[in-house]
Write a protein that holds these residues in place. Structure first.
Motif, short mmCIF file in Angstrom:
data_model
loop_
_atom_site.label_atom_id
_atom_site.label_comp_id
_atom_site.label_asym_id
_atom_site.label_seq_id
_atom_site.Cartn_x
_atom_site.Cartn_y
_atom_site.Cartn_z
N ASP A 169 3.39 5.32 0.53
CA ASP A 169 3.49 4.59 1.79
C ASP A 169 4.40 5.32 2.78
O ASP A 169 5.49 5.77 2.43
CB ASP A 169 4.01 3.17 1.58
N LEU A 208 10.31 2.86 3.24
CA LEU A 208 10.90 1.51 3.18
C LEU A 208 11.25 1.08 1.76
O LEU A 208 12.05 0.16 1.58
CB LEU A 208 9.98 0.49 3.85
N ASP A 209 10.67 1.75 0.76
CA ASP A 209 11.00 1.42 -0.63
C ASP A 209 11.96 2.45 -1.23
O ASP A 209 12.16 2.49 -2.44
CB ASP A 209 9.72 1.34 -1.48
N HIS A 219 3.39 1.00 6.38
CA HIS A 219 4.01 -0.25 6.81
C HIS A 219 5.09 0.11 7.83
O HIS A 219 6.29 0.08 7.50
CB HIS A 219 4.65 -0.97 5.62
N TRP A 252 6.38 -6.85 8.84
CA TRP A 252 6.03 -8.27 8.68
C TRP A 252 6.59 -9.13 9.83
O TRP A 252 6.46 -10.35 9.80
CB TRP A 252 6.53 -8.80 7.34
N TRP A 312 -1.53 -2.19 -7.01
CA TRP A 312 -0.29 -2.01 -6.24
C TRP A 312 0.86 -1.60 -7.16
O TRP A 312 0.71 -1.42 -8.36
CB TRP A 312 -0.02 -3.28 -5.42
N ARG A 313 2.03 -1.47 -6.59
CA ARG A 313 3.14 -0.78 -7.23
C ARG A 313 3.84 -1.59 -8.33
O ARG A 313 3.79 -2.82 -8.33
CB ARG A 313 4.15 -0.38 -6.16
N GLN A 368 12.42 -4.91 -8.79
CA GLN A 368 12.05 -6.33 -8.66
C GLN A 368 11.28 -6.71 -9.93
O GLN A 368 10.09 -6.42 -10.03
CB GLN A 368 11.15 -6.56 -7.45
N HIS A 398 7.66 -7.95 -9.70
CA HIS A 398 6.74 -7.36 -8.72
C HIS A 398 6.09 -6.12 -9.32
O HIS A 398 6.50 -4.99 -9.09
CB HIS A 398 7.51 -7.02 -7.44
#
Ligand code: BMA
Length: 353
Positions: free
Chosen positions: A86, A98-99, A125, A136, A315-316, A321, A324
Motif C-alpha cells: 500500500d 501508513l502501516d 490509502h 477514511w 488482506w493483511r 493487531q 486483524h
C-alpha cells in the motif's frame, strides 16, 4: 491500459534486450500469467503485505532482511504468487507507509518477489487532501472537487500523483495498480456520497493520465462488492484505462450471504470481462480472524466455484493487531484446511520455496 500493439512491441523489445537487461518481467508477461491462470481454472493467490510482516512478527532489519518469511509459506511451504503493498503516505513524501512499512523496503521486496516469479499489486490509502485527515476522513464532501482541475488543491494533488509515480517508476517491475478502490461505499473520501460519478471518473482519469507515461502498469477497477451493477458501471473509468475489472468482497455475516454476494459480483464482472476482452479478479477478500477452521474450502472455494478470476488477494495479517488478519499463520486453526485449499489446485502459489 495495455493494448495489444503495446504487448507486441514490448514483447519484441523484451526479446531484443533480454541479454542485457536485469528487468524481471514486463506488464505483458504479467498479463499472460494472469490469463493463463484464469484459462487453466486457477487464480493467482495474493496476500497483502505478506513479506513485510505477519501475525506476531514483522521484519525488523528493513535493509538487511532476506525476505524469506511469510505466514502463508509457513503454513503450506509456498509463497503467495502475488504480494500486495500500500502506497498510503507516499503522497506526503513520507519514508514509510501508513502501516509503518518503509518504501525503500517495499521496493526491495517487490523486486525480490518478481525475481522469484511472482506478481506485485499496489493499493493506495492516501491522506485526505482537503482536511489533512486520513483516507477514511469523509467529513468534507468537497474533497474530490478540490483536487480536480480548477479546484484549490489541484496543484498539490498533482504533486501527490507525481510522488506516487516516481516511486512506482523506481520499482522497475510491472505493477498492478488499484487506486480509488471501494468507491461506491462512503468510507473513503473518494466514496459514493462524496463525489458525483463524473467527478470520480475525472479523478481516475487524472491519475491515469499523470501516471501512464511513468510506468507500464496494469490498471484495476475495484469497487466494493455490495454495490449494484448499475452503480459499479456508473463510475467505471472506461475500457481505455482499465485492464482488469474486480471488486472487494469480505465475509461479515453468514456464509450464505458472503457466497451469494461473491457469486453475484463474479457473474457481473465475468460477463463484462468476456464481452469487453478484459480479465476479472477478486481484488480483496477475507474473513477477519478466520473464525471457522474449514472456511477456505467450505466457503471461499464454494464462493468462486465455476468462475475463473485471474487473481484473488486476501488482506493483511497485521502484526500489531491480534484480531486483524486474513491469511493462516503457523499453527492457526485453519492451517490444515488452507493446505487442502492449496491442494485443490485452484489457488496458484509460487513454486519457488
Ligand atoms: C485497512 C486496514 C488498516 C490499514 C489499511 C491500509 O483495510 O487493514 O489497518 O491501515 O487497510 O493497509
Amino acid at each position: 491500459m495495455i493494448t495489444k500493439l503495446q504487448t507486441l512491441v514490448l514483447a519484441m523489445a523484451a526479446l531484443l534486450f533480454a541479454g542485457c537487461t536485469q528487468k524481471a518481467g514486463t506488464p505483458e508477461t504479467v498479463m499472460d500469467m494472469l490469463s493463463q491462470a484464469s484459462e487453466s481454472g486457477c487464480f493467482i493467490f495474493g496476500h497483502q503485505d505478506g513479506l513485510s510482516y505477519g501475525k506476531n512478527w514483522k521484519v525488523d532489519d528493513y535493509a538487511g532482511d532476506d525476505l524469506t518469511r511469510s505466514d502463508v509459506k509457513a503454513v503450506c511451504g509456498q509463497y503467495p504468487a502475488m504480494i500486495g503493498f500500500d502506497l498510503g503516505g507516499i503522497e506526503l513524501g513520507n519514508d514509510a507507509n501508513l502501516d509503518g512499512v518503509p518504501f525503500d523496503f517495499m521496493r526491495r521486496a517487490a523486486r525480490m518477489h518478481v525475481s522469484r516469479g511472482g506478481i506485485v499489486t499496489f493499493s493506495w490509502h492516501p491522506r485526505n487532501p482537503k482536511t489533512g485527515g486520513d483516507a477514511w476522513d469523509v467529513s468534507d464532501p468537497e474533497t474530490v472537487a478540490s483536487i480536480l482541475e480548477g479546484g484549490e488543491n489541484h496543484e498539490m494533488f498533482l504533486q501527490w500523483l507525481d510522488r506516487a509515480a516516481e516511486f512506482l517508476g523506481s520499482l522497475e517491475v510491472p505493477v498492478i495498480f488499484r487506486p480509488w478502490h471501494e468507491n461506491i461505499g462512503s468510507w473513503f473520501w473518494w466514496g459514493g456520497r462524496l463525489c458525483t460519478a463524473e467527478q470520480y471518473k475525472a479523478l481516475f482519469t487524472l491519475t491515469y493520465e499523470r501516471l501512464k507515461g511513468i510506468k507500464d502498469m496494469i490498471w484495476v477497477y475495484s469497487p466494493n462488492a455490495d454495490a449494484s451493477w448499475e452503480s459499479y458501471m456508473e463510475r467505471y473509468p472506461g475500457d481505455d484505462i482499465i485492464d482488469i475489472v474486480g471488486f472487494d468482497c469480505y465475509m461479515f455475516n453468514s456464509n450464505e450471504a458472503f457466497i451469494a454476494q461473491m457469486r453475484t459480483a463474479l457473474e457481473n464482472v465475468s460477463t463484462y470481462a468476456k464481452a469487453h476482452g478484459k480479465l476479472y479478479c477478486v481484488s480483496e477478500t477475507g474473513y477477519t480472524a478466520i473464525p471457522e477452521a474449514g472456511w477456505w474450502t467450505g466457503t471461499l472455494l464454494k464462493a468462486v466455484e465455476g468462475y475463473n478470476p485471474c487473481y484473488l488477494l486476501v488482506w493483511r495479517n497485521a502484526w500489531d493487531q491480534p484480531a486483524h488478519y486474513f491469511a493462516p499463520y503457523e499453527g492457526s486453526p485453519d492451517s490444515e484446511n488452507f493446505k487442502e485449499f492449496v491442494a485443490s489446485g485452484r489457488p496458484k502459489l509460487l513454486t519457488e520455496k
